[in-house]
Design an enzyme around this catalytic site. Sequence first.
Site, PDB file in Angstrom:
ATOM      1  CE  LYS A  77     -20.244 -17.002  30.821  1.00 40.22           C
ATOM      2  NZ  LYS A  77     -19.952 -17.160  32.262  1.00 40.22           N
TER       3      LYS A  77
ATOM      4  CD  GLU B   5     -11.039  -8.135  23.700  1.00 42.39           C
ATOM      5  OE1 GLU B   5     -12.221  -8.523  23.665  1.00 42.39           O
ATOM      6  OE2 GLU B   5     -10.703  -6.996  23.372  1.00 42.39           O
TER       7      GLU B   5
ATOM      8  CB  VAL C 270     -12.004 -17.190  25.169  1.00 44.62           C
ATOM      9  CG1 VAL C 270     -13.192 -18.015  25.605  1.00 44.62           C
ATOM     10  CG2 VAL C 270     -11.674 -17.425  23.699  1.00 44.62           C
TER      11      VAL C 270
END
Lengths: 158, 763
Positions: free
Chosen positions: B717, B721, B719
């Site tokens: 996924k 922010e 990562v």
Amino acid sequence: MAKQHVATTINGDAVEFLCETHQTLLDVLRDELGLTGTKEGCGTGDCGACSVTIDGRLVCSCLVLGVEAAGKSIQTIEGMAAGTQLHPLQRKFLEHAALQCGICTPGILIAARSLLERNPDPTEEEIRLWLAGNLCRCTGYNKIVDAVLDAAREMRGE
Amino acid sequence: MTMPDTITPGEKKLKVVGTRPVRPDGVPKVTGLARFGADYSLPGMLWGKILRSPHAHARIRSIDTSQAQALPGVKAVMTAADLPEQKFEYVGAERVAVNFWHMTRGIMAREKALFEGHAVAAVAAISKTVADEALQLIKVDYEVLPHVINIEQAMQPDAPLLFEDMITRGVEPAPDKPSNISKRIEFKIGDIEAGFAAADKIVENTFRTAPVHQGYIEPQACLARFDADGQAELWASSQGHFVIRALTSRLVGMEVGNLRVHPAEIGGGFGGKNVPYVEPVALVLSRKAGHPVKIVLSRDEVFKACGPAAGSLMTVKIGITKDGKIVAADGVFSFQAGAFPTSPVMNACMCSFSPYDIANVRSVGYDVVSNRPKTAAYRAPGSPLSAYAVESTMDMAAASIGMDPLQFRLKNVAKPGTPTVSGPKHTHEGFAETIRALLQNPAYSTPLGKNQGRGVAVGYWFNNGGESSANVHVNEDGTVVVATGSADLSGTRASMAMMAAETLGIDYDKVRAIVADTGSIGFCGISAGSRTTFATGIAVVQACRKVIDELRARAAMIWDAKVEDVVWEDGCARRAGKGAGEVETLPIKAIAAKRTVTGGPVSAEVSVNAGGVAPGFAAEFCDVEVDPETGAVKVLRFVAAQDVGRAIHPALVEGQIQGGVSQGIGWALNEEYIYDDAGRLVNAGFLDYRIPVASDLPRIEAVLVEVPNPNHPFGAKGVGEANIVPSLAAVSNAVSRAIGRRMTELPMSPPKVLHALGSQRGS
């Protein structure tokens, strides 16, 4: 105005250059000598990206005039590794992922080496205070501190 | 052999993904040899410099460049007249719409200068000194106009107008008078009136935040070369050289195919380098001068003219039952867009309540212009602000019923199937797991001392997919090059090489990952929205799979076997089915050596438009101590848990979390744009705009929660922010609990904390 002739030593080599009297040492290194490893982040001595040493003293090269280099011995990031042998700090920065974008890295390495020359066994707090003049926006400094502690350990032979 | 779409733990042991190798671009970055935007030079190169408005708001009556043009050593002077006029229209999806009429005026002022620092002219000269002299010879005749800086004042009906014809979009019927409110947006689900009517308790508060800067340490810089045949090259530091090419070619008025953009190393972006500032100026100057032109901005110019993040005014209202179920939520978010429309307020509306399962929700947003530099994206743009308001209000709600603030969030957390305010339902797991990971952290239950407080918050961010291209080439000796067009902001070359090595079954050090220029690979979107390891990673893995198929075919040819009888394992072709065990395996090196007699070079390029994005979710807590004498806040501890899907390179992922949190701490405690009465920025430098330094911060503990994304080959996924989203609120909630009074304004600088303490004593 005519340019000034300056004879100095950079990373152990005798160097001569011409510069305008108002040119900073940072501009001379980057624009006249092609040593672009020293970075400009602010130009006002607030970020430490342009850190070099002059006769062993840690300075922001944006606050030093090029003509002030005359007769001095300057160390920049380009002189930190011994040929292909990385300095322990450089190696530990890589192993600890202590850099992200890397723009502050040369200045922080120079500053950290300067710390370890004075204090081979710094505490985490001493490292954080010494590096307070070097801004990093990417890492939150965690891994930088870890890398300096680890390099210091290795350099002490532990 | 068919590769599984997803490799989850237990199915196959990963050898490279999940390890912490040294990144491929590491050594040049510790030796000073890596080349950033300002580090490129060409023979005959000129220096470009930009003249900027000293006024916050002024009509430009005329610009006389004749004296500057006549100065010896000056090779070109430009103004907005050298850029083609652009059509007034919003292009692209509303959330990220671009209006080139505004954008060209952002590059260089036309009718009016709209903020202090707005570019009005530029020169190219043989030295920086001559260029500086030339700027002083440019005569601009300004008619100074009344200005407006503050967002509340800008929204007033009698405020000075930046655009005399700007009618608020999104309001029916359309207002009959112009204003500084460029648009209104609204999202709604359920029935908020009924929801609040069913609530046992309702909490509401109004919050304000100052604009802050992304604070990348490298100022904008580029080198441009425009040749006599109309072809041009740019060396630029940006978050996406393809997007820089697209926007710059449009702004300059040239075909995309005539512009080749080379990716310089980028010294921090955080959203601030998604758009061009200096590139069109350098290109036009080069076109006029017939020489290469380099522009490097000063820090003062970066602060004054290159997009800070929006400031905000936000009101949030939440209704809960006495057992802690949220039944209604309402948020009104007004964002400063700066001098031109489009702040990330739409993101704020969409993200605000997304961590939660709430039946009745409304989010309203206003986009407001004022005489400040145009805002740019900043790490999860919009979401940290709405999270600050929402998570502060959630903290009040939890406190009002005496519930642990993390348990309160866990009770209300969104799950797959939960609707979001903007329509689509959540489809991914990971939110509850992340909150639980934080609850289980031993530090969460450590006792606090005097003047100390603990604050928690959660945060949501969409993450992005989109267009990416990758090329995988097997070299003559069996080593591999992986090229992508994604700017590498913080180590994605390492994650690309790791995913390629894992897929091909070879060692990490046999793969070299590079960032290719716009002429050398297919289109890649900007490295933003935490999309690179996800979307470009998919392209890399797919290209590797094509290469594997080709390598199997070559092995089949060598063995005179059917390709179906050749499998790929651990970097080798192995004979399966009929004839299995009769021949040795063929490693990639051996197949590469025979490429000439089996069909030539082995390579594959894949372009994707990656869907299947999984959002980012973070849950954080921090402990602070407030000095009651000075109002100074010290962050003692920070623990940040984030659902990362699968950490391809865990050390780099931890670094993302630690970096995002430290930016959030600066935003919460210290950073702000400060203006004088004339509308001039008074703290345009790192001395007075103080970002966190090493001694300001504690250790930041990153907790990686791995709930794999089924739509990525390794479960990744985004990562980059989500980690900053809760940080502002976590710090604010901690300070509020430490002093026993709700803080509602950022930054919580010492005077504001002292004021809060004082009014508490007085009450």
